[in-house]
Design a protein around this motif. Structure first.
Motif, mmCIF file in Angstrom:
data_model
loop_
_atom_site.group_PDB
_atom_site.id
_atom_site.type_symbol
_atom_site.label_atom_id
_atom_site.label_comp_id
_atom_site.label_asym_id
_atom_site.label_seq_id
_atom_site.Cartn_x
_atom_site.Cartn_y
_atom_site.Cartn_z
ATOM 1 N N THR A 73 52.103 0.307 48.891
ATOM 2 C CA THR A 73 52.421 -0.788 49.661
ATOM 3 C C THR A 73 53.660 -0.382 50.473
ATOM 4 O OG1 THR A 73 54.366 -1.520 48.445
ATOM 5 C CG2 THR A 73 52.499 -2.618 47.992
ATOM 6 N N THR A 74 54.113 -0.802 51.048
ATOM 7 C CA THR A 74 54.789 -0.781 52.507
ATOM 8 C C THR A 74 56.281 -0.743 51.881
ATOM 9 O OG1 THR A 74 53.409 -1.284 54.601
ATOM 10 C CG2 THR A 74 56.186 -1.138 54.715
ATOM 11 N N ALA A 75 56.289 -1.864 50.859
ATOM 12 C CA ALA A 75 57.191 -1.479 50.467
ATOM 13 C C ALA A 75 57.720 -0.537 49.576
ATOM 14 C CB ALA A 75 57.714 -3.071 49.598
ATOM 15 N N ASP A 76 56.613 -0.112 48.983
ATOM 16 C CA ASP A 76 56.577 0.543 47.741
ATOM 17 C C ASP A 76 57.190 2.442 48.460
ATOM 18 O OD1 ASP A 76 56.731 -0.109 45.416
ATOM 19 O OD2 ASP A 76 53.828 0.100 45.705
ATOM 20 N N ARG A 77 56.425 2.906 50.373
ATOM 21 C CA ARG A 77 56.788 3.622 50.020
ATOM 22 C C ARG A 77 58.097 3.437 51.606
ATOM 23 N NH1 ARG A 77 51.386 2.604 52.118
ATOM 24 N NH2 ARG A 77 51.671 0.564 53.399
ATOM 25 N N ARG A 78 58.460 2.592 51.988
ATOM 26 C CA ARG A 78 59.582 2.596 51.947
ATOM 27 C C ARG A 78 60.737 3.061 50.739
ATOM 28 N NH1 ARG A 78 59.869 -2.541 56.054
ATOM 29 N NH2 ARG A 78 58.524 -1.574 57.502
ATOM 30 N N ALA A 79 60.455 2.055 50.026
ATOM 31 C CA ALA A 79 61.565 2.789 48.338
ATOM 32 C C ALA A 79 61.265 4.330 48.213
ATOM 33 C CB ALA A 79 61.095 1.882 47.434
ATOM 34 N N SER B 245 67.074 12.274 56.940
ATOM 35 C CA SER B 245 67.664 11.767 58.046
ATOM 36 C C SER B 245 66.583 10.478 58.175
ATOM 37 C CB SER B 245 68.455 12.695 59.261
ATOM 38 O OG SER B 245 66.777 13.154 59.053
ATOM 39 N N THR B 246 66.316 10.564 57.287
ATOM 40 C CA THR B 246 64.848 9.472 58.096
ATOM 41 C C THR B 246 64.850 8.013 57.982
ATOM 42 O OG1 THR B 246 62.437 11.265 57.186
ATOM 43 C CG2 THR B 246 62.276 8.274 57.331
ATOM 44 N N ASN B 247 65.035 7.117 58.931
ATOM 45 C CA ASN B 247 64.971 6.059 58.767
ATOM 46 C C ASN B 247 63.726 5.201 58.011
ATOM 47 O OD1 ASN B 247 66.033 3.145 58.884
ATOM 48 N ND2 ASN B 247 65.679 3.196 61.309
ATOM 49 N N CYS B 248 64.490 5.176 56.806
ATOM 50 C CA CYS B 248 63.252 4.677 55.485
ATOM 51 C C CYS B 248 62.402 2.661 56.262
ATOM 52 C CB CYS B 248 63.385 4.146 53.931
ATOM 53 S SG CYS B 248 63.390 6.439 54.036
ATOM 54 N N ASP B 249 63.714 2.140 56.604
ATOM 55 C CA ASP B 249 63.229 1.269 57.232
ATOM 56 C C ASP B 249 62.012 0.684 57.751
ATOM 57 O OD1 ASP B 249 65.335 -0.117 55.783
ATOM 58 O OD2 ASP B 249 67.097 0.241 57.546
ATOM 59 N N ILE B 250 62.261 1.914 59.219
ATOM 60 C CA ILE B 250 60.346 2.157 59.964
ATOM 61 C C ILE B 250 59.075 2.464 59.350
ATOM 62 C CG2 ILE B 250 61.965 2.062 61.430
ATOM 63 C CD1 ILE B 250 61.207 5.069 62.010
ATOM 64 N N VAL B 251 59.463 3.162 57.661
ATOM 65 C CA VAL B 251 58.365 3.200 57.262
ATOM 66 C C VAL B 251 57.227 2.149 56.982
ATOM 67 C CG1 VAL B 251 57.302 4.509 54.547
ATOM 68 C CG2 VAL B 251 59.464 5.625 55.906
ATOM 69 N N ASN B 252 55.812 2.486 56.943
ATOM 70 C CA ASN B 252 54.489 1.835 56.855
ATOM 71 C C ASN B 252 54.623 1.935 56.022
ATOM 72 O OD1 ASN B 252 55.383 0.039 59.630
ATOM 73 N ND2 ASN B 252 54.005 2.346 60.954
ATOM 74 N N ALA C 264 58.041 -2.578 41.351
ATOM 75 C CA ALA C 264 57.588 -1.406 43.071
ATOM 76 C C ALA C 264 58.365 0.425 41.977
ATOM 77 C CB ALA C 264 58.999 -1.136 43.715
ATOM 78 N N ILE C 265 57.860 1.302 43.407
ATOM 79 C CA ILE C 265 57.803 2.381 42.735
ATOM 80 C C ILE C 265 59.766 2.928 41.804
ATOM 81 C CG2 ILE C 265 58.494 3.573 45.545
ATOM 82 C CD1 ILE C 265 56.352 5.969 44.314
ATOM 83 N N THR C 266 59.940 3.679 41.162
ATOM 84 C CA THR C 266 61.888 4.090 41.322
ATOM 85 C C THR C 266 61.837 5.490 41.419
ATOM 86 O OG1 THR C 266 61.203 4.429 38.532
ATOM 87 C CG2 THR C 266 60.731 2.870 38.895
ATOM 88 N N CYS C 267 63.358 5.668 41.858
ATOM 89 C CA CYS C 267 63.316 6.859 42.275
ATOM 90 C C CYS C 267 62.942 7.724 41.212
ATOM 91 C CB CYS C 267 64.519 6.827 42.596
ATOM 92 S SG CYS C 267 65.837 6.111 44.489
ATOM 93 N N GLY C 268 62.879 7.627 39.600
ATOM 94 C CA GLY C 268 62.792 7.995 38.578
ATOM 95 C C GLY C 268 61.637 8.779 39.099
ATOM 96 N N GLN C 269 60.440 7.883 39.101
ATOM 97 C CA GLN C 269 59.341 8.205 39.611
ATOM 98 C C GLN C 269 59.018 9.480 40.122
ATOM 99 O OE1 GLN C 269 57.633 4.057 39.310
ATOM 100 N NE2 GLN C 269 56.609 4.092 38.254
#
Length: 115
Positions: free
Chosen positions: A64-70, A108-115, A24-29
């Motif tokens: 991917t959705t998982a990457d966008r949420r991360a 303040s975004t709810n990242c769980d709803i990001v597609n 998955a994408i990392t916070c460092g990236q």
């Protein structure tokens, strides 16, 4: 017994690959991509070309959705470290860079709803 061990190892390796197909994408990236944007995000004006390159890079990494949420969670966490971050500048960043992105740049975004 030897004949059973190899197929079991192969099946376990396949299960591991299916459970973790890629990194998955990392916070460092994400942080590295958006670091050139800090002057714009805290001072306004127009984002530097390096900032827009970073926004485009982040969009490319978040396939991917998982990457966008991360990525969203990373952005949110980093944004909370800058008390002087201008929310309007953050929200306008993708458009100012000419990038359509499903990753909001906000504290303040709810990242769980990001597609």
């Amino acid at each position: 017994m030897k004949g059973v061990a190899i197929p079991v190892i192969v099946v376990l390796a396949m299960i591991q690959f299916m459970a973790n197909p890629g990194q998955a994408i990392t916070c460092g990236q994400v942080d590295a991509s958006l670091a050139p944007c800090v002057p714009y995000l805290t001072g306004g004006g127009n984002p530097a070309p390096a900032c827009c390159d970073g926004v485009k890079n982040m969009k490319g990494m978040a396939a991917t959705t998982a990457d966008r949420r991360a990525a969203c969670n990373c952005v949110k966490e980093t944004a909370n470290h800058y008390a002087n971050l201008k929310d309007d500048a953050a929200q306008a960043l993708p458009a100012k860079c000419g990038v359509q992105m499903n990753i909001p740049i906000s504290r303040s975004t709810n990242c769980d709803i990001v597609n």
